[in-house]
Design a protein around this motif. Structure first.
Motif, PDB file in Angstrom:
ATOM      1  N   PRO A 113      54.220  16.600 -31.593  1.00 39.38           N
ATOM      2  CA  PRO A 113      52.895  16.142 -31.975  1.00 39.38           C
ATOM      3  C   PRO A 113      52.696  14.612 -32.025  1.00 39.38           C
ATOM      4  O   PRO A 113      53.282  13.999 -32.695  1.00 39.38           O
ATOM      5  CB  PRO A 113      52.612  16.952 -33.008  1.00 39.38           C
ATOM      6  CG  PRO A 113      53.684  17.012 -33.881  1.00 39.38           C
ATOM      7  CD  PRO A 113      54.767  17.267 -32.659  1.00 39.38           C
ATOM      8  N   SER A 114      51.837  14.205 -31.203  1.00 42.14           N
ATOM      9  CA  SER A 114      51.637  12.749 -31.280  1.00 42.14           C
ATOM     10  C   SER A 114      50.295  12.330 -30.488  1.00 42.14           C
ATOM     11  O   SER A 114      49.808  13.070 -29.647  1.00 42.14           O
ATOM     12  CB  SER A 114      52.701  11.885 -30.546  1.00 42.14           C
ATOM     13  OG  SER A 114      52.534  12.219 -29.067  1.00 42.14           O
ATOM     14  N   ALA A 115      49.737  11.474 -31.006  1.00 38.97           N
ATOM     15  CA  ALA A 115      48.212  10.962 -30.301  1.00 38.97           C
ATOM     16  C   ALA A 115      48.749  10.841 -28.886  1.00 38.97           C
ATOM     17  O   ALA A 115      47.859  11.184 -27.901  1.00 38.97           O
ATOM     18  CB  ALA A 115      47.870   9.664 -30.784  1.00 38.97           C
ATOM     19  N   GLU A 116      49.823  10.244 -28.400  1.00 38.67           N
ATOM     20  CA  GLU A 116      50.174  10.238 -27.033  1.00 38.67           C
ATOM     21  C   GLU A 116      50.184  11.488 -26.280  1.00 38.67           C
ATOM     22  O   GLU A 116      49.485  11.636 -25.218  1.00 38.67           O
ATOM     23  CB  GLU A 116      51.680   9.599 -26.827  1.00 38.67           C
ATOM     24  CG  GLU A 116      51.988   9.716 -25.313  1.00 38.67           C
ATOM     25  CD  GLU A 116      53.579   9.250 -25.190  1.00 38.67           C
ATOM     26  OE1 GLU A 116      54.236   9.587 -24.279  1.00 38.67           O
ATOM     27  OE2 GLU A 116      54.095   8.460 -26.371  1.00 38.67           O
ATOM     28  N   GLU A 142      35.689   6.015 -32.891  1.00 36.44           N
ATOM     29  CA  GLU A 142      36.904   6.029 -31.984  1.00 36.44           C
ATOM     30  C   GLU A 142      37.532   7.376 -32.476  1.00 36.44           C
ATOM     31  O   GLU A 142      37.067   7.999 -33.078  1.00 36.44           O
ATOM     32  CB  GLU A 142      37.822   4.926 -32.629  1.00 36.44           C
ATOM     33  CG  GLU A 142      38.026   4.833 -34.094  1.00 36.44           C
ATOM     34  CD  GLU A 142      38.555   3.502 -34.790  1.00 36.44           C
ATOM     35  OE1 GLU A 142      39.314   3.589 -35.531  1.00 36.44           O
ATOM     36  OE2 GLU A 142      38.230   2.363 -33.906  1.00 36.44           O
ATOM     37  N   GLY A 143      38.687   7.620 -31.607  1.00 38.94           N
ATOM     38  CA  GLY A 143      39.567   8.818 -31.986  1.00 38.94           C
ATOM     39  C   GLY A 143      39.836   9.543 -30.311  1.00 38.94           C
ATOM     40  O   GLY A 143      39.302   8.896 -29.557  1.00 38.94           O
ATOM     41  N   GLY A 144      40.194  10.660 -30.687  1.00 42.44           N
ATOM     42  CA  GLY A 144      40.521  11.292 -29.503  1.00 42.44           C
ATOM     43  C   GLY A 144      39.454  11.738 -28.563  1.00 42.44           C
ATOM     44  O   GLY A 144      39.685  11.817 -27.548  1.00 42.44           O
ATOM     45  N   THR A 145      38.392  12.231 -29.223  1.00 45.51           N
ATOM     46  CA  THR A 145      37.281  12.437 -28.185  1.00 45.51           C
ATOM     47  C   THR A 145      36.603  11.187 -27.572  1.00 45.51           C
ATOM     48  O   THR A 145      36.249  11.349 -26.366  1.00 45.51           O
ATOM     49  CB  THR A 145      36.081  13.040 -29.290  1.00 45.51           C
ATOM     50  OG1 THR A 145      36.473  14.405 -29.854  1.00 45.51           O
ATOM     51  CG2 THR A 145      34.837  13.443 -28.300  1.00 45.51           C
ATOM     52  N   TRP A 146      36.592  10.219 -28.383  1.00 45.89           N
ATOM     53  CA  TRP A 146      35.909   8.972 -27.791  1.00 45.89           C
ATOM     54  C   TRP A 146      37.040   8.439 -26.798  1.00 45.89           C
ATOM     55  O   TRP A 146      36.703   7.822 -25.488  1.00 45.89           O
ATOM     56  CB  TRP A 146      35.719   7.849 -28.683  1.00 45.89           C
ATOM     57  CG  TRP A 146      34.460   8.132 -29.393  1.00 45.89           C
ATOM     58  CD1 TRP A 146      34.336   8.736 -30.601  1.00 45.89           C
ATOM     59  CD2 TRP A 146      33.300   8.153 -28.507  1.00 45.89           C
ATOM     60  NE1 TRP A 146      33.034   8.665 -30.873  1.00 45.89           N
ATOM     61  CE2 TRP A 146      32.315   8.423 -29.741  1.00 45.89           C
ATOM     62  CE3 TRP A 146      32.752   7.708 -27.537  1.00 45.89           C
ATOM     63  CZ2 TRP A 146      30.913   8.469 -29.320  1.00 45.89           C
ATOM     64  CZ3 TRP A 146      31.265   7.851 -27.051  1.00 45.89           C
ATOM     65  CH2 TRP A 146      30.637   8.086 -28.144  1.00 45.89           C
ATOM     66  N   HIS A 147      38.508   8.641 -26.939  1.00 44.30           N
ATOM     67  CA  HIS A 147      39.315   8.326 -26.012  1.00 44.30           C
ATOM     68  C   HIS A 147      38.908   9.062 -24.671  1.00 44.30           C
ATOM     69  O   HIS A 147      39.069   8.548 -23.486  1.00 44.30           O
ATOM     70  CB  HIS A 147      40.906   8.551 -26.332  1.00 44.30           C
ATOM     71  CG  HIS A 147      41.830   8.234 -25.557  1.00 44.30           C
ATOM     72  ND1 HIS A 147      42.387   9.060 -24.581  1.00 44.30           N
ATOM     73  CD2 HIS A 147      42.446   6.980 -25.278  1.00 44.30           C
ATOM     74  CE1 HIS A 147      43.339   8.435 -23.882  1.00 44.30           C
ATOM     75  NE2 HIS A 147      43.445   7.189 -24.263  1.00 44.30           N
ATOM     76  N   THR A 148      38.911  10.298 -24.591  1.00 46.12           N
ATOM     77  CA  THR A 148      38.649  11.154 -23.486  1.00 46.12           C
ATOM     78  C   THR A 148      37.416  10.733 -22.708  1.00 46.12           C
ATOM     79  O   THR A 148      37.487  10.907 -21.643  1.00 46.12           O
ATOM     80  CB  THR A 148      38.515  12.592 -23.821  1.00 46.12           C
ATOM     81  OG1 THR A 148      39.589  12.852 -24.655  1.00 46.12           O
ATOM     82  CG2 THR A 148      38.152  13.567 -22.811  1.00 46.12           C
TER      83      THR A 148
END
Length: 164
Positions: A113-116, A142-148
């Motif tokens: 598990p990792s952000a990557e 920010e975070g995973g949803t915003w990255h997507t």
């Protein structure tokens, strides 16, 4: 060509759902109402939804889509399903038990598990979609949803952003 033909032609055939894991700040009924208003119009039979197999919005939309639509459901996990949180595994099991899971994709990312690994999963889903619906936590930028969502924008994919 009728107006129904135009509307059907305009719907994307594959959609990525991305959203916050933090959903306890709203009652479940509110999520059902949000999904009914903003996801249902895209959930025609034959439409494929790519959904990450995580807690929060991922599990909530998976269960809602399985019970309220005939869309094809594809769950994508960055590692393997057994590594996902218990509630997410239960949601997948329920959908699979109803015969509604179209496919389970286990990317087996070496850094999971990792952000990557999660970013890799989200890019994988967006790359296969024509549209992205994002449910970021309200007030969080920010975070995973915003990255997507940013990744989708960089690839000129239309997005619907619904802070929850």
């Amino acid at each position: 060509m009728t107006s129904d033909d135009v509307a059907a032609a305009a719907l994307p055939d594959a959609i990525t759902i991305s959203g916050t894991r933090s959903t306890d700040h709203r009652p479940l009924v509110e999520y059902r109402e949000i999904f009914a208003e903003y996801v249902a119009p895209f959930a025609a039979p034959g439409t494929r939804f790519y959904i990450g197999g995580a807690s929060g919005v991922d599990s909530l939309t998976l269960l809602w889509l399985a019970s309220e639509t005939r869309a094809e459901l594809v769950v994508v996990v960055p590692g393997v399903l057994s590594d996902q949180p218990a509630d997410a595994r239960r949601a997948v099991a329920v959908v699979r038990g109803r015969g509604r899971l179209g496919e389970l994709v286990q990317l087996a990312h070496p850094a999971h598990p990792s952000a990557e690994a999660y970013h890799h999963r989200n890019r994988w889903m967006v790359d296969r979609s024509g549209f992205v619906i994002g449910f970021p936590r309200a007030g969080i930028t920010e975070g995973g949803t915003w990255h997507t969502l940013h990744y989708a924008a960089e690839h000129r994919k239309p997005r619907l952003i619904l802070p929850v």
